[in-house]
Every structure is written in C-alpha cells, then in structure tokens.
Design a protein around this motif. Structure first.
Motif, mmCIF file in Angstrom:
data_model
loop_
_atom_site.group_PDB
_atom_site.id
_atom_site.type_symbol
_atom_site.label_atom_id
_atom_site.label_comp_id
_atom_site.label_asym_id
_atom_site.label_seq_id
_atom_site.Cartn_x
_atom_site.Cartn_y
_atom_site.Cartn_z
ATOM 1 N N ALA A 86 0.834 -1.208 0.000
ATOM 2 C CA ALA A 86 0.000 0.000 0.000
ATOM 3 C C ALA A 86 0.871 1.261 0.000
ATOM 4 C CB ALA A 86 -0.932 -0.011 1.218
ATOM 5 N N GLU A 87 1.979 1.227 0.722
ATOM 6 C CA GLU A 87 2.887 2.380 0.732
ATOM 7 C C GLU A 87 3.558 2.559 -0.626
ATOM 8 O OE1 GLU A 87 5.698 2.303 3.899
ATOM 9 O OE2 GLU A 87 4.183 2.404 5.481
ATOM 10 N N VAL A 88 3.896 1.463 -1.263
ATOM 11 C CA VAL A 88 4.487 1.537 -2.605
ATOM 12 C C VAL A 88 3.489 2.163 -3.580
ATOM 13 C CG1 VAL A 88 5.443 0.221 -4.533
ATOM 14 C CG2 VAL A 88 5.976 -0.451 -2.184
ATOM 15 N N ASP A 89 2.233 1.712 -3.512
ATOM 16 C CA ASP A 89 1.203 2.189 -4.432
ATOM 17 C C ASP A 89 0.868 3.665 -4.202
ATOM 18 O OD1 ASP A 89 1.116 -0.369 -5.454
ATOM 19 O OD2 ASP A 89 -0.626 -0.969 -4.266
ATOM 20 N N ALA A 90 0.960 4.106 -2.949
ATOM 21 C CA ALA A 90 0.598 5.485 -2.622
ATOM 22 C C ALA A 90 1.713 6.475 -2.954
ATOM 23 C CB ALA A 90 0.244 5.598 -1.142
ATOM 24 N N HIS A 91 2.909 5.964 -3.174
ATOM 25 C CA HIS A 91 4.061 6.826 -3.430
ATOM 26 C C HIS A 91 4.143 7.167 -4.922
ATOM 27 C CE1 HIS A 91 7.885 8.645 -2.569
ATOM 28 N NE2 HIS A 91 8.583 7.800 -3.313
ATOM 29 N N ALA A 92 5.008 8.116 -5.227
ATOM 30 C CA ALA A 92 5.285 8.418 -6.633
ATOM 31 C C ALA A 92 5.805 7.169 -7.345
ATOM 32 C CB ALA A 92 6.328 9.537 -6.717
ATOM 33 N N VAL A 93 5.677 7.145 -8.655
ATOM 34 C CA VAL A 93 6.147 5.991 -9.428
ATOM 35 C C VAL A 93 7.650 5.838 -9.225
ATOM 36 C CG1 VAL A 93 6.409 5.009 -11.721
ATOM 37 C CG2 VAL A 93 4.321 6.267 -11.131
ATOM 38 N N GLN A 94 8.032 4.720 -8.659
ATOM 39 C CA GLN A 94 9.448 4.432 -8.382
ATOM 40 C C GLN A 94 9.751 3.056 -8.960
ATOM 41 O OE1 GLN A 94 10.998 5.638 -4.492
ATOM 42 N NE2 GLN A 94 12.079 3.681 -4.350
ATOM 43 N N PRO A 95 10.285 3.002 -10.159
ATOM 44 C CA PRO A 95 10.471 1.722 -10.863
ATOM 45 C C PRO A 95 11.223 0.681 -10.034
ATOM 46 C CG PRO A 95 10.916 3.563 -12.330
ATOM 47 C CD PRO A 95 10.751 4.143 -10.960
ATOM 48 N N GLY A 96 10.647 -0.515 -9.951
ATOM 49 C CA GLY A 96 11.293 -1.618 -9.257
ATOM 50 C C GLY A 96 11.028 -1.688 -7.777
ATOM 51 N N ALA A 97 10.298 -0.723 -7.227
ATOM 52 C CA ALA A 97 10.105 -0.671 -5.782
ATOM 53 C C ALA A 97 9.123 -1.733 -5.305
ATOM 54 C CB ALA A 97 9.616 0.707 -5.361
ATOM 55 N N GLU A 98 9.465 -2.360 -4.183
ATOM 56 C CA GLU A 98 8.602 -3.317 -3.499
ATOM 57 C C GLU A 98 8.771 -3.130 -2.002
ATOM 58 O OE1 GLU A 98 8.910 -7.373 -4.741
ATOM 59 O OE2 GLU A 98 9.043 -6.878 -6.883
ATOM 60 N N PRO A 99 7.888 -3.743 -1.195
ATOM 61 C CA PRO A 99 8.062 -3.636 0.259
ATOM 62 C C PRO A 99 9.470 -4.054 0.678
ATOM 63 C CG PRO A 99 5.924 -4.567 -0.235
ATOM 64 C CD PRO A 99 6.642 -4.467 -1.545
ATOM 65 N N GLY A 100 10.073 -3.253 1.549
ATOM 66 C CA GLY A 100 11.435 -3.515 1.997
ATOM 67 C C GLY A 100 12.476 -2.694 1.278
ATOM 68 N N ASP A 101 12.080 -2.045 0.188
ATOM 69 C CA ASP A 101 13.014 -1.199 -0.556
ATOM 70 C C ASP A 101 13.070 0.211 0.030
ATOM 71 O OD1 ASP A 101 13.984 -2.966 -2.511
ATOM 72 O OD2 ASP A 101 12.185 -2.704 -3.740
ATOM 73 N N ILE A 102 14.125 0.936 -0.313
ATOM 74 C CA ILE A 102 14.260 2.325 0.119
ATOM 75 C C ILE A 102 13.278 3.203 -0.640
ATOM 76 C CG2 ILE A 102 15.806 4.329 0.140
ATOM 77 C CD1 ILE A 102 18.130 2.414 0.579
ATOM 78 N N ARG A 103 12.596 4.082 0.085
ATOM 79 C CA ARG A 103 11.711 5.059 -0.523
ATOM 80 C C ARG A 103 12.525 6.337 -0.766
ATOM 81 N NH1 ARG A 103 7.118 4.924 2.712
ATOM 82 N NH2 ARG A 103 8.400 5.861 4.335
ATOM 83 N N PHE A 104 12.503 6.826 -1.999
ATOM 84 C CA PHE A 104 13.192 8.068 -2.338
ATOM 85 C C PHE A 104 12.158 9.181 -2.507
ATOM 86 C CE2 PHE A 104 16.038 4.689 -3.801
ATOM 87 C CZ PHE A 104 17.221 5.067 -3.171
ATOM 88 N N LYS A 105 12.519 10.360 -2.032
ATOM 89 C CA LYS A 105 11.570 11.483 -2.053
ATOM 90 C C LYS A 105 11.346 12.015 -3.463
ATOM 91 C CE LYS A 105 12.038 13.317 2.636
ATOM 92 N NZ LYS A 105 12.313 14.529 3.449
ATOM 93 N N ASP A 106 10.078 12.308 -3.736
ATOM 94 C CA ASP A 106 9.703 12.969 -4.988
ATOM 95 C C ASP A 106 9.850 14.472 -4.751
ATOM 96 O OD1 ASP A 106 8.669 13.645 -7.449
ATOM 97 O OD2 ASP A 106 6.582 13.264 -6.873
ATOM 98 N N THR A 107 11.070 14.971 -4.839
ATOM 99 C CA THR A 107 11.351 16.345 -4.413
ATOM 100 C C THR A 107 10.688 17.403 -5.300
ATOM 101 O OG1 THR A 107 13.433 16.369 -5.663
ATOM 102 C CG2 THR A 107 13.532 15.688 -3.347
ATOM 103 N N ASN A 108 10.436 17.070 -6.566
ATOM 104 C CA ASN A 108 9.788 18.063 -7.442
ATOM 105 C C ASN A 108 8.289 17.806 -7.610
ATOM 106 O OD1 ASN A 108 9.826 15.797 -9.043
ATOM 107 N ND2 ASN A 108 10.825 16.780 -10.806
#
Length: 208
Positions: A49-71
């Motif tokens: 759910a956190e992955v889906d709610a975040h900006a599109v981050q290719p390859g991301a799955e639970p347990g991965d680092i979340r990077f900020k969508d700064t722009n």
C-alpha cells in the motif's frame, strides 16, 4: 568558513566525482565547490500500500528504500536529485588551555570541525549485496516482513529498486568531530638542585 561558486561558463552544472558510473558531486552557481548532489532517502516501504501510494518508483517493493519525490511530479527520476551538503566544514575551531601550580604545569588542546558531510564509499562497497562479497555486519539487520524496524533494505541479488545507488544521501555522513589534539604534563625541577650550573630544567610527558 564559506565557499560558493559565483559563476560558471555555463548555466548547466558540471557533474564530477563518479562512483559506480554515477556522479555524486557537482559544480554549480551559488553552491559550494564539489557539493554533494543526489536522491533523498525517506525510510523503507513497509507494505504494498505504501508503494502504491508513493510516486512511481520503478522496481520498488516492500522492503526497498523510498526516495523522495522532491519536485512533486509523481515520478522518481534524476530530476529529484538535490543538493545534499558540502564536504567543507562551516566551522573549524580549537580550544587550548594552560594551568600552572607551583612546579607543575598542564596544557591541553582540542580541535574540531562542524557542518560538513563525508561520503562513506567503504559502506557503499560493503553493504551492496549485488557484489557477492563479504558484507558489513550491519547488513544482517535487513528488512523482512517480520523485521519492519530494520536499518537495511531487503536483500535481493538483482536490486531492481537500486537501493545501492551511489548517487543518494544513503552514504552521506556527518563529518563534524571534536577531539583531544594535544595533552602535556610538565614539572620544572627546583633550581636549587643544580647549584647555579643550570638556570632551569623541566621534564614533561606529551601525547598527541
């Protein structure tokens, strides 16, 4: 201690200091020389759910680092890289003191810096699980569905999320320190011991 680039021959920054085929510093107007420049980490994804709610981050799955969508454009890409700190300290300082009591003297000196960042390339090399080499012991604290408070992302050989990307603040550390630089204890021998042959004699122990 301040340094700032006032002008370049180009409006486009110069990206320099390459690590793992990615530039980690830049030369840009109004920024310090060799300013760190990269993605901003924002914890770990704990569930889908956190992955889906975040900006599109290719390859991301639970347990991965979340990077900020700064722009705030809804996609994680190179446009989200930002200034992340300077390798040069804002302050360089020292504190020195001397005490004398009768024939005994004592001196001490401290030195430190504050306000700079250091890129820990050793940690990058020894936590990147895609290398198939020995790792730091801290890598054992990796994310699993049962270990949500992990300090390290999930272990995966292919690293589709690029958790180990060199161009992020994951490997930047606080470069400030305060340390004992010099310590000396001395004793001035009584002049009467030398019956006028020696005006002053002093023995001391010094540590640096």
């Amino acid at each position: 201690n301040k340094n700032k680039i006032k002008d370049l021959n180009s409006a486009v920054p110069y990206y320099i200091n390459q690590i793992n085929n990615s530039y980690v510093t830049m030369l840009a107007k109004d920024y310090p020389i060799n300013a760190f420049y990269g993605y901003v980490t924002d914890g770990l994804f704990q569930n889908q759910a956190e992955v889906d709610a975040h900006a599109v981050q290719p390859g991301a799955e639970p347990g991965d680092i979340r990077f900020k969508d700064t722009n705030n454009d809804g996609t994680i890409n190179d446009d989200d890289r930002v200034y992340s700190g300077s390798p040069f300290p804002k302050f360089t300082y020292s504190i020195n003191g001397n005490i004398t009591y009768k024939n005994v003297d004592f001196s001490i000196g401290f030195q430190g810096v504050a306000g700079n960042k250091i890129y820990n390339a050793t940690r990058l090399e020894l936590t990147d699980v895609t290398r198939g080499t020995n790792y730091l012991a801290s890598t054992l604290d990796y994310w699993t569905p049962e270990n949500h408070n992990a300090s390290q992302p999930r272990l995966i050989w292919t690293d589709p999320n690029r958790n180990a990307r060199s161009e992020s603040d994951r490997y930047l550390e606080n470069g400030s320190y305060f340390r004992l630089r010099n310590l000396q204890v001395g004793y001035t021998l009584p002049a009467a011991w030398f019956h006028g042959f020696v005006q002053k004699a002093r023995v001391y122990v010094n540590a640096e």
